[in-house]
Design a protein around this motif. Structure first.
Motif, PDB file in Angstrom:
ATOM      1  N   LEU A   1      -7.246   6.079  -7.249  1.00 49.47           N
ATOM      2  CA  LEU A   1      -6.370   5.047  -6.689  1.00 49.47           C
ATOM      3  C   LEU A   1      -7.054   3.687  -6.701  1.00 49.47           C
TER       4      LEU A   1
ATOM      5  N   VAL B   1      -9.143   3.774   1.080  1.00 52.03           N
ATOM      6  CA  VAL B   1      -8.283   4.952   0.945  1.00 52.03           C
ATOM      7  C   VAL B   1      -8.497   5.827   2.179  1.00 52.03           C
TER       8      VAL B   1
ATOM      9  N   ALA C   1       1.556   4.819  -7.484  1.00 55.73           N
ATOM     10  CA  ALA C   1       0.718   4.123  -6.504  1.00 55.73           C
ATOM     11  C   ALA C   1       0.021   2.912  -7.116  1.00 55.73           C
TER      12      ALA C   1
ATOM     13  N   SER D   1       0.801  -1.219   0.000  1.00 58.54           N
ATOM     14  CA  SER D   1       0.000   0.000   0.000  1.00 58.54           C
ATOM     15  C   SER D   1       0.837   1.274   0.000  1.00 58.54           C
ATOM     16  N   PRO D   2       0.470   2.238  -0.854  1.00 59.29           N
ATOM     17  CA  PRO D   2       1.180   3.524  -0.898  1.00 59.29           C
ATOM     18  C   PRO D   2       0.635   4.496   0.134  1.00 59.29           C
ATOM     19  N   ASN D   3       1.523   5.179   0.815  1.00 57.64           N
ATOM     20  CA  ASN D   3       1.184   6.266   1.730  1.00 57.64           C
ATOM     21  C   ASN D   3       1.755   7.526   1.085  1.00 57.64           C
TER      22      ASN D   3
ATOM     23  N   ALA E   1      -7.524   0.909  -4.982  1.00 55.99           N
ATOM     24  CA  ALA E   1      -7.386   0.345  -3.642  1.00 55.99           C
ATOM     25  C   ALA E   1      -8.765   0.222  -3.008  1.00 55.99           C
TER      26      ALA E   1
ATOM     27  N   ALA F   1      -4.550   2.550   0.628  1.00 56.72           N
ATOM     28  CA  ALA F   1      -3.695   3.690   0.275  1.00 56.72           C
ATOM     29  C   ALA F   1      -3.968   4.808   1.258  1.00 56.72           C
TER      30      ALA F   1
END
Length: 492
Positions: free
Chosen positions: A432, A437, A406, A255-257, A434, A415
Motif C-alpha cells: 500500500l 498503515v 487503494a 485513505s482506504p479502510n 501510504a 490506510a
C-alpha cells in the motif's frame, strides 16, 4: 466579545494595521471573539525577533539541556491548562469536548519527549581515508521556522512542529488558521511563564495572502512547516522554493479502510465509523474510502448502516454527543456541494446525505453522517478530499484488487486493514502506498512514531526521533592534526 492581540517578541500587541476580524462558534454559528488581522509589518516584527534569538540572542546561547528543561516545563503548563485550552478549541472549531480534552492531555508528551531529546543530538567522528586529518560533524539549527497550521486540530498540529523545532535550537513564528486562532493566542501565554526568552516563539494571526505569504517569502525564514490542503501546500511549496527554503508538508488524504472477509466484523464496524465520523470527518487521515470484500459486502454494509445511523449530533460540549458541527461556514458549504456531486455521478446516499438542523443541532453547521454506496473509484467523491462526515463504499474481489483500488489516488497518507490473517497483516502494508498503515485499528498516532504521506499527501515526516533531523543542518569540520601543508605553487 473578547478582543485578542498578536504575540510578538514576548508581548501581546495590537496589529500594525489596527484591524481585527470575527471568529465564529460553529455550534452557534455566531461570532464570539475578535482576532488581530496581521499583515506584512507584523510578520516583519515577529521574524526579526525570532531571528535575533536564533542568531546570537539569549536562546542561541542556551545549552541544549537548558532548552530541554524549558520544553518540559512548557509541557507541564499545558497539562495544567488542558481543560481550559480544550474548551477554547471546542469553541473555535466545534470538535467534541471529550476528544479535545483527551488531545490536550496527550499534547504535553510532545514537549516532554522532544525536551528529553534536545541534548541527545550528537555528531560523529568520521574515520577518514586521508592521514593527518580529523573530521567530525555538527548538527546545527536552521534558524527561524515558519509554522502554518489548519483549523481542525490547531494546538496538536502546532506541537508536532514546534516541539522538535525548539528542541533543535530553532525559533518560530506561528501563523494559525484564521478560523481557529484563539487557542494558539491563549497558548502563547505559557511561553513566558515557562521561562522562554522573548522572541523565541511568536504568533501572528490573519489571512493567508496578508500574513501567510509574507511569512513564507521572508528572506530570514529558513523553513516552512505546514499542515493543510494539498492545493494550499502546492502554493506554499512554490513560494518557499523561491527562497530555497526547506519544507515539511502534511497535506490531504483519501485513505482506504479495507475490510477483508476474514475480519472481526464488529471491530471493523467500530473502526470504520471512528475513522470517518470522529471529528466529523475533519481530519487528514480520515478513512473516507471503505473497501469491502465482495463476499461480505451486504452483511457488513448492513451492520455499518445500522450502527452509524445511531450517531447522536449536537452540542460538542455535551458528554453524550457523538458528532459535532463542521468547523467553518465555507467548509460546511463545500461538504454539502460534494453531496450533490456524488449524487450527480451516480452514488447512492444509503445514510444521511444532507444538512442536519433543528433540535440539538440548533443553528450550527451540521452535516448528517453520510454513507454513499454504489461508488466507483473514478468518481469525484472517491478521489477528492471532502473533509467532512462522508464515507464512500467500494467493493473489491481479492488482495490484488484491493491494492489496485487503494493505490488508485493521488494521495497516500494512511490506510487501514481489517483481517485475522497474519500473512495478510504483514504482506499488505508493503503493497500500500501510504505513509501510515493500521492493521485492525485506525487513527492511532504517537509522538514516538513518524507520520507523513506518500505522493501528494506531503513531504517529510512528523513525530518520532527522525523528526528532529527535519529542523537541523549538518556541518562537516576538518582539522589538520599532522598533515603537511605544502607550497601550492611548487610542483613535484
Amino acid at each position: 466579545m473578547q478582543k485578542y492581540q498578536a504575540y510578538i517578541d514576548g508581548s501581546f500587541v495590537d496589529p500594525a494595521g489596527g484591524e481585527w476580524f470575527e471568529t465564529f462558534d460553529p455550534y452557534l454559528a455566531e461570532p464570539w471573539a475578535l482576532v488581530p488581522r496581521c499583515a506584512a509589518p507584523d510578520v516583519e516584527q515577529a521574524v526579526a525577533a525570532a531571528h535575533r534569538e536564533a542568531s546570537g540572542g539569549e536562546w542561541s546561547r542556551l545549552t541544549a539541556s537548558r532548552r530541554g528543561e524549558l520544553l518540559r516545563r512548557l509541557g507541564d503548563l499545558v497539562a495544567r491548562d488542558a481543560d481550559r485550552l480544550a474548551r477554547l478549541e471546542v469553541k473555535d472549531n466545534g470538535k467534541l469536548y471529550a476528544e479535545m480534552l483527551a488531545q490536550l492531555r496527550y499534547l504535553p508528551s510532545w514537549f516532554h519527549y522532544y525536551g528529553g531529546l534536545a541534548d541527545k543530538i550528537e555528531g560523529a567522528v568520521i574515520p577518514l581515508d586521508k592521514p593527518g586529518y580529523m573530521n567530525f560533524t555538527r548538527h546545527e539549527p536552521l534558524g527561524v521556522v515558519g509554522i502554518i497550521t489548519p483549523w481542525n486540530s490547531p494546538l496538536l498540529l502546532t506541537a508536532w512542529k514546534l516541539a522538535p523545532a525548539l528542541a533543535a535550537g530553532n525559533t518560530a513564528v506561528v501563523k494559525p488558521s484564521e478560523f481557529t486562532s484563539v487557542s494558539m493566542l491563549e497558548f502563547a501565554r505559557l511561553f513566558k511563564e515557562a521561562g522562554f526568552p522573548d522572541g523565541v516563539v511568536n504568533v501572528v494571526t490573519g489571512f493567508g495572502p496578508e500574513a501567510g505569504t509574507p511569512l513564507v517569502e521572508h528572506p530570514l525564514v529558513a523553513k516552512i512547516a505546514f499542515t493543510g490542503s494539498d492545493a494550499t501546500g502546492r502554493a506554499i511549496y512554490r513560494q518557499a522554493a523561491g527562497g530555497m527554503k526547506r519544507v515539511t508538508m502534511e497535506l490531504g488524504g483519501k485513505s482506504p479502510n479495507i475490510v477483508f472477509a476474514d475480519a472481526d466484523l464488529q471491530a471493523a464496524v467500530y473502526g470504520v465509523v471512528s475513522g470517518i465520523f470522529a471529528a466529523s470527518g475533519q481530519t487528514c487521515l480520515a478513512g473516507s474510502r471503505l473497501l469491502v470484500q465482495d463476499s461480505i459486502y451486504d452483511l457488513f454494509v448492513g451492520r455499518l448502516l445500522a450502527f452509524a445511523g445511531q450517531a447522536k449530533l449536537g452540542d460538542p460540549m455535551a458528554p453524550d454527543t457523538q458528532v459535532g458541527p463542521v468547523a467553518t461556514r465555507p467548509q460546511y458549504e463545500k461538504v454539502l456541494a460534494y453531496l450533490d456531486v456524488a449524487r450527480q455521478d451516480g452514488a447512492h446516499a444509503a445514510l444521511g446525505g444532507g444538512p442536519a438542523a433543528g433540535g440539538a443541532c440548533g443553528k450550527g453547521w451540521f452535516v448528517q453522517p453520510t454513507i454513499f454506496t454504489g461508488v466507483d473509484n473514478g468518481m469525484r467523491i472517491a478521489q477528492e478530499e471532502v473533509f467532512g462526515p462522508v464515507l464512500s463504499v467500494l467493493r473489491f474481489t481479492d488482495d490484488d484488487d484491493a491494492v489496485r483500488i487503494a493505490n488508485d489516488t493521488r494521495f497516500g497518507l494512511a490506510a487501514g486493514i481489517w483481517t485475522t490473517s497474519l500473512e495478510r497483516a504483514l504482506s499488505m502494508p508493503a503493497r500500500l502506498q501510504a505513509g501510515t498503515v493500521w492493521v485492525n485499528t485506525y487513527r492511532a498516532t504517537s509522538y514516538m512514531s513518524p507520520f507523513g504521506g506518500y505522493k501528494q499527501s506531503g513531504i517529510g515526516r512528523e513525530n518520532g526521533m527522525e523528526m528532529i533531523r527535519e529542523y537541523l543542518q549538518t556541518k562537516s569540520v576538518w582539522v589538520n592534526v599532522g598533515a603537511a601543508v605544502g607550497n601550492p605553487f611548487v610542483t613535484r
